[in-house]
Design an enzyme around this catalytic site. Structure first.
Site: not given
Ligand code: LLP
Length: 420
Positions: A317, A348-349
């Protein structure tokens, strides 16, 4: 935080009912979702009390949280279920749901899913397009059945909520404009295997006030009057869900009594006989916390980043909607100074944050944090992204607790892969 209905400090240790969250983390590991059975029952009973004058069929929106232990507990309280897929149908039947108390909603039901619903004799199928009604008629003819149908309307009101969870406006994909819905009712005379008996509205989730719902109700009542004047037999209004819950200490959202009062008053004098409601968030959101363990901390020019073992793969969310969840230290130290920190996960974002600029005490590797109000659309939206196993879930009841979902293993991750 001191006022949270479910999670409270006892001797500076955060508890769910009578169980210490640190003890649960030690036994089951983190990330861990922890639910309160007592709070789940209270929430269901509160919804039932507030809407009691309408004697509605309360269909818990399974999409908010589909864990079978929670479904069984809600069924024992008397809940019916709002489902949106064959998978959710499978789950609620397994949890002992009475088919007559199931509403099957959703914009893209496949033929196989309609087939499953007709065979299971679910009480209501909420149809969203002409193609779907025709397909349902054909499936029902094949099974010599005549399912009861509600038409989902797109009432063209704009719900005051995040654009990703607003569903009632003209540009959206959900439901049919009233003019199309009236044509469909007329067309249904040529479809002897469906029986249209309801109108369905759901204009969004986490609605800030009842105004847009009241407008949508007027649209629906007008549609019902017009359809019945032309020979339809509509006696049921499905109001959908969307009832708001507070996520912040000072969240301005109305409480459920205040939100529902004008809606109940309006519908009580509508002359309609039957009502359905589909609450998800209002029943499960504040029943759960997500426990996570601090891994590292980085500081750059006064910017504090706490890296933990949960992330957008455990709780999507914040990354998807910029949603806010309170974060608190599981072990409280009243003399610790609070400073602002971002809480980030291992994915990895760059969107992988659970909280931004949140006041937190000094933390060391191994300390536990709890994110609150994660019972709705928390575990339900978790994924295996970056090949992290899905988290475990535990249910607390008084002094007792049990695992209601085992943590996935690395072998579970690859179990369905066909390599050669
Ligand atoms: N009925 C229908 C037709 C729905 O589409 C929904 C939610 C509900 C009932 C239940 O709404 P609730 O009472 O839970 O607000 N993932 C988003 C929320 C998506 C809601 C989708 N539909 C979030 O995390 O905020």
């Amino acid at each position: 935080m001191s006022t949270h209905p479910t999670f409270k400090y006892l001797d500076d240790a955060l508890h769910c009912e009578s169980v210490s969250l640190a003890a649960l983390a030690a036994e089951f590991g983190t990330p861990l979702y922890v639910y309160s059975a007592e709070r789940l029952r209270q929430n269901y009973q509160r919804v039932a009390r507030v809407f009691a004058p309408l004697r509605p069929l309360i269909c818990y929106a399974v999409k908010a949280n589909a864990n079978g232990a929670l479904l069984a507990l809600l069924r024992q309280q008397g809940a019916g279920f709002d489902i949106v897929s064959g998978g959710e149908l499978h789950r609620v039947l397994r949890a002992g749901a009475e088919p007559a108390r199931i509403v099957f909603a959703g914009v893209g039901k496949t033929e196989a899913e309609l087939e499953m619903a007709v065979q299971a004799k679910v009480g209501w199928i909420n149809v969203e397009s002409q193609g779907e009604l025709e397909r349902l008629n054909a499936v029902a003819a094949h099974h010599r059945a005549r399912p009861t149908v509600a038409i989902r309307l797109r009432p063209n009101v704009d719900a005051a909520t995040h654009r990703h969870i607003s569903t009632g406006s003209a540009a959206g994909k959900f439901g049919l404009p009233v003019s199309h819905a009236l044509k469909l009712v007329a067309h249904s005379r040529a479809l002897p295997h469906v029986h249209i008996r309801g109108a369905h509205i759901h204009i969004g989730s986490q609605l800030a006030n009842p105004q847009a719902t009241l407008q949508a109700i007027e649209v629906a009542l007008d549609f019902i009057a017009q359809a019945n004047a032309r020979g339809a037999e509509i006696d049921t209004l499905d109001l959908g869900g969307g009832f708001p819950v507070p996520y912040r200490d000072d969240d301005p959202v109305p409480d459920l009594d205040t939100f529902a009062a004008p809606i109940v008053a309006r519908l009580a004098r509508s002359g309609l006989e039957h009502f359905h409601i589909e609450p998800g968030r209002a029943i499960v959101a504040d029943t759960a916390a997500l426990l996570t363990t601090v891994q590292y901390e980085k500081e750059d020019a006064g910017h504090r980043i706490v890296i933990v073992d949960a992330g957008m793969h455990t709780l999507l969310r914040p990354a998807l909607y910029e949603a806010y969840h309170r974060v608190c230290a599981v072990a409280h130290h009243s003399d610790s100074p609070l400073t602002l920190a971002d809480v980030a996960g291992p994915i990895c974002e760059s969107a992988d944050f659970l909280a931004r600029a949140h006041p937190l005490p000094p933390l060391a590797s191994g300390d536990l944090l709890a994110l609150l109000d994660v019972g709705a659309y928390g575990a339900a939206m978790a994924s295996n992204y970056n090949s992290h196993p899905l988290p475990a879930e535990a249910l607390v009841e008084g002094h007792r607790y049990r695992l209601i979902r085992r943590r996935q293993t690395y072998d579970d991750l690859i179990a369905n892969e066909v390599i050669e």
